[in-house]
Enzyme design. Structure first.
Site, mmCIF file in Angstrom:
data_model
loop_
_atom_site.group_PDB
_atom_site.id
_atom_site.type_symbol
_atom_site.label_atom_id
_atom_site.label_comp_id
_atom_site.label_asym_id
_atom_site.label_seq_id
_atom_site.Cartn_x
_atom_site.Cartn_y
_atom_site.Cartn_z
ATOM 1 N N SER A 14 0.804 -1.230 0.000
ATOM 2 C CA SER A 14 0.000 0.000 0.000
ATOM 3 C C SER A 14 0.838 1.282 0.000
ATOM 4 C CB SER A 14 -0.949 0.022 1.200
ATOM 5 O OG SER A 14 -0.296 0.469 2.347
ATOM 6 N N LYS A 50 -6.274 -2.943 16.194
ATOM 7 C CA LYS A 50 -5.650 -4.266 16.092
ATOM 8 C C LYS A 50 -4.221 -4.227 16.631
ATOM 9 C CE LYS A 50 -8.209 -5.394 11.894
ATOM 10 N NZ LYS A 50 -8.120 -5.736 10.488
#
Lengths: 98, 171
Positions: A14, A50
């Site tokens: 990304s 997370k």
């Protein structure tokens, strides 16, 4: 206080073409002790919910939080999905990548 | 200099492996396609048609045979109406981003429509309701391809028994 320099290995596309999967990034953990994050900085951050560490670029700043996005917007999951990330989640600023 | 540092980092990796910094937080497969939703919408139409045809054949079948066939059609219809909703949720939640929502202001309403039409298709045996679902799914597909800069065309799918339109990308 942690040692100022840390290295991370990047996984995922990304941040391409700036950083490719498999690259190393070297991070300055003390970069934001005496100065504030700036738009355009590449940072290693902890995911807001997370237990993972991510590398992204700061796109917007508000008091106490940053909006981070990947350089490849098609492939990136970032603040457009999980919103602003508290600055306390920033591990450090990327100062070198190879 | 850069390659020297990379060699040093690679060497250091043997003694103290670097922590992983993910440039993604989900699997970044980037593989999205509205085609599965379109196939499911066609399947819902087909199941409605088959259920209607089954009613006409009822007198020629045993009760068990009729119940089994009706159950199978209803089960497949349920599954594919749900899949339309599931696929629309994936596109809306994982693929489309706020900039898409700004560029296509009708997007949010379209996804809501698919949710409601999908549920309606589960509740009823109604070809018109299923056609509305297909139309919404085709519109979503057109927005999806437009967001990738790819033009679309509506094609009548003569090789499926539903014989209705599907919005396909023009490569």
């Amino acid at each position: 206080m942690k040692f100022p320099i840390a290295k991370f290995r990047v996984s995922g596309p990304s941040m391409s073409p700036t950083i490719n999967s498999g690259d190393f990034v070297v991070v300055n953990r003390w970069a934001y002790l005496f100065s504030k994050p700036k738009i355009g900085d590449i940072v290693v951050i902890r995911h807001p919910t997370k237990r993972i560490t991510m590398v992204k670029r700061i796109k917007k700043i508000k008091l106490g939080a940053v909006f981070v996005v990947g350089d490849d917007k098609q492939l990136s999951t970032d603040s457009r999905n999980f919103g602003y990330v508290p600055t306390s989640k920033i591990i450090g600023k990327v100062i070198f990548r190879t | 200099m850069a390659s020297l540092l990379k060699n040093i980092l690679n060497f250091a990796e043997r003694f103290s492996p670097a922590e992983i910094a993910y440039a993604h937080c989900d699997i970044p497969c980037g593989i999205y396609d509205p085609h599965e939703a379109q196939m499911s919408a066609h399947t819902v139409i087909r199941m409605d048609e088959l259920i209607s045809q089954l009613k006409e054949k009822e007198s020629t079948m045993s009760k068990e045979e009729y119940v089994i066939m009706l159950s199978r059609y209803a089960s497949v219809k349920e599954e594919h109406a749900e899949n339309c909703k599931h696929q629309a949720r994936i596109l809306w939640g994982d693929y489309f981003k706020p900039e898409h929502a700004q560029k296509y202001p009708q997007l949010q309403q379209l996804v809501w429509d698919i949710m409601k039409q999908g549920s309606e298709c589960k509740q009823k045996v109604d070809v018109k309701a299923a056609e509305s679902l297909l139309e919404s799914v085709n519109k979503l597909a057109e927005i999806f391809w437009d967001s990738k800069g790819i033009k679309t065309q509506r094609v009548k799918v003569t090789y499926w028994p539903t014989n209705r339109e599907i919005a396909l990308p023009k490569f």
